[in-house]
Design an enzyme around this catalytic site. Structure first.
Site, PDB file in Angstrom:
ATOM      1  N   CYS A 116      54.058 -35.677  10.823  1.00  0.00           N
ATOM      2  CA  CYS A 116      53.024 -35.809   9.797  1.00  0.00           C
ATOM      3  C   CYS A 116      53.658 -35.528   8.433  1.00  0.00           C
ATOM      4  O   CYS A 116      54.618 -36.179   8.054  1.00  0.00           O
ATOM      5  CB  CYS A 116      51.862 -34.874  10.133  1.00  0.00           C
ATOM      6  SG  CYS A 116      50.425 -34.978   9.045  1.00  0.00           S
ATOM      7  N   ASP A 162      46.846 -45.613  13.795  1.00  0.00           N
ATOM      8  CA  ASP A 162      46.843 -44.585  12.761  1.00  0.00           C
ATOM      9  C   ASP A 162      46.160 -45.122  11.505  1.00  0.00           C
ATOM     10  O   ASP A 162      46.727 -45.944  10.786  1.00  0.00           O
ATOM     11  CB  ASP A 162      48.279 -44.161  12.451  1.00  0.00           C
ATOM     12  CG  ASP A 162      48.360 -42.916  11.591  1.00  0.00           C
ATOM     13  OD1 ASP A 162      47.396 -42.637  10.861  1.00  0.00           O
ATOM     14  OD2 ASP A 162      49.403 -42.235  11.653  1.00  0.00           O
ATOM     15  N   HIS A 189      47.363 -41.100  14.763  1.00  0.00           N
ATOM     16  CA  HIS A 189      48.064 -40.061  14.031  1.00  0.00           C
ATOM     17  C   HIS A 189      48.082 -38.766  14.853  1.00  0.00           C
ATOM     18  O   HIS A 189      47.072 -38.372  15.423  1.00  0.00           O
ATOM     19  CB  HIS A 189      47.360 -39.813  12.692  1.00  0.00           C
ATOM     20  CG  HIS A 189      48.193 -39.063  11.715  1.00  0.00           C
ATOM     21  ND1 HIS A 189      49.191 -39.670  10.968  1.00  0.00           N
ATOM     22  CD2 HIS A 189      48.207 -37.752  11.353  1.00  0.00           C
ATOM     23  CE1 HIS A 189      49.759 -38.775  10.183  1.00  0.00           C
ATOM     24  NE2 HIS A 189      49.191 -37.599  10.404  1.00  0.00           N
TER      25      HIS A 189
END
Length: 222
Positions: A116, A162, A189
């Site tokens: 991330c 995502d 994600h």
């Protein structure tokens, strides 16, 4: 394997905590693990220990210590996570990652991996020459410095579901980086994290297999 929390001192004098996992035998290289925007969570510690299980000296610096030591947030606390991230200075983040990389350097060549926000930080650190190989998992902020180039081989992982990183952004990153980009079907994600609803087991396992092979190739010459 031995795991412990240590204190690092960055070049500017800032002290930060880091979670270190050491293999049972002589390490074959070093891996720096960069956290998500939630701090040094159990997930990040688990990833760090798994790399130690593969024979690496692995270290995860507490990147939020610049704001306040010991910040670990719940995966539902997005507002606090984003607010904390917004208080960080990117150049100071690089300084902190450098401290972790220097701690790992005696083990051999150093790889860097992030998830991330940490995935983008892994890319940025690679652009500053801090690693011999880098892996970025679903790092969106990379698009903000595509004028820079990593000094080492890179590998990027994204999920095709995502919503934070649509296909056009992935394509933009791939064009700029000219590196291998893996886009995982049915993955969202955070698909690597078992503690998140978006965890996608097959994508997590397959992508980690590719990641381990990538590090073996570029850190160990396998």
């Amino acid at each position: 394997m031995i795991s412990e929390t240590i204190t690092l001192t960055a070049d500017d004098g800032h002290e930060l905590q880091a979670f270190v996992a050491r293999p049972a035998g002589t390490p074959k290289g070093g891996i720096v693990v960069i956290q998500e925007i939630f701090g040094l969570t159990d997930h990040i510690r688990d990833v760090t220990e798994k790399f130690a299980g593969q024979g690496y000296l692995a270290i995860a610096p507490a990147m939020f210590d610049r704001v306040k030591p010991g910040i670990v947030l719940d995966y539902t606390d997005f507002d606090a996570a984003r607010a904390t991230m917004a208080q960080l200075d990117l150049e100071q983040c690089v300084v902190d990652i450098r401290a972790a990389a220097e701690h790992a350097r005696p083990a051999g060549k150093v790889g860097i991996i992030g998830f991330c926000w940490g995935g983008a930080m892994a890319d940025l650190a690679a652009c500053h020459g801090l690693a011999d190989a880098g892996v970025s998992y679903y790092g969106r902020m990379t698009v903000e410095w595509l004028d820079k180039q990593p000094t080492c081989p890179m590998l990027y992982h994204y999920g095709d579901r995502d919503q934070l990183i649509p296909a056009d952004l992935i394509e933009k990153i791939q064009r700029a980086r000219r590196a291998k980009v893996c886009v995982w079907g049915d993955a969202d994600h955070g698909f690597m994290c078992e503690d998140r609803p978006s965890y996608h087991k097959s994508s997590a396992r397959q992508s980690m297999d590719i990641t381990l092979d990538f590090f073996a190739e570029h850190l160990l010459g396998a």
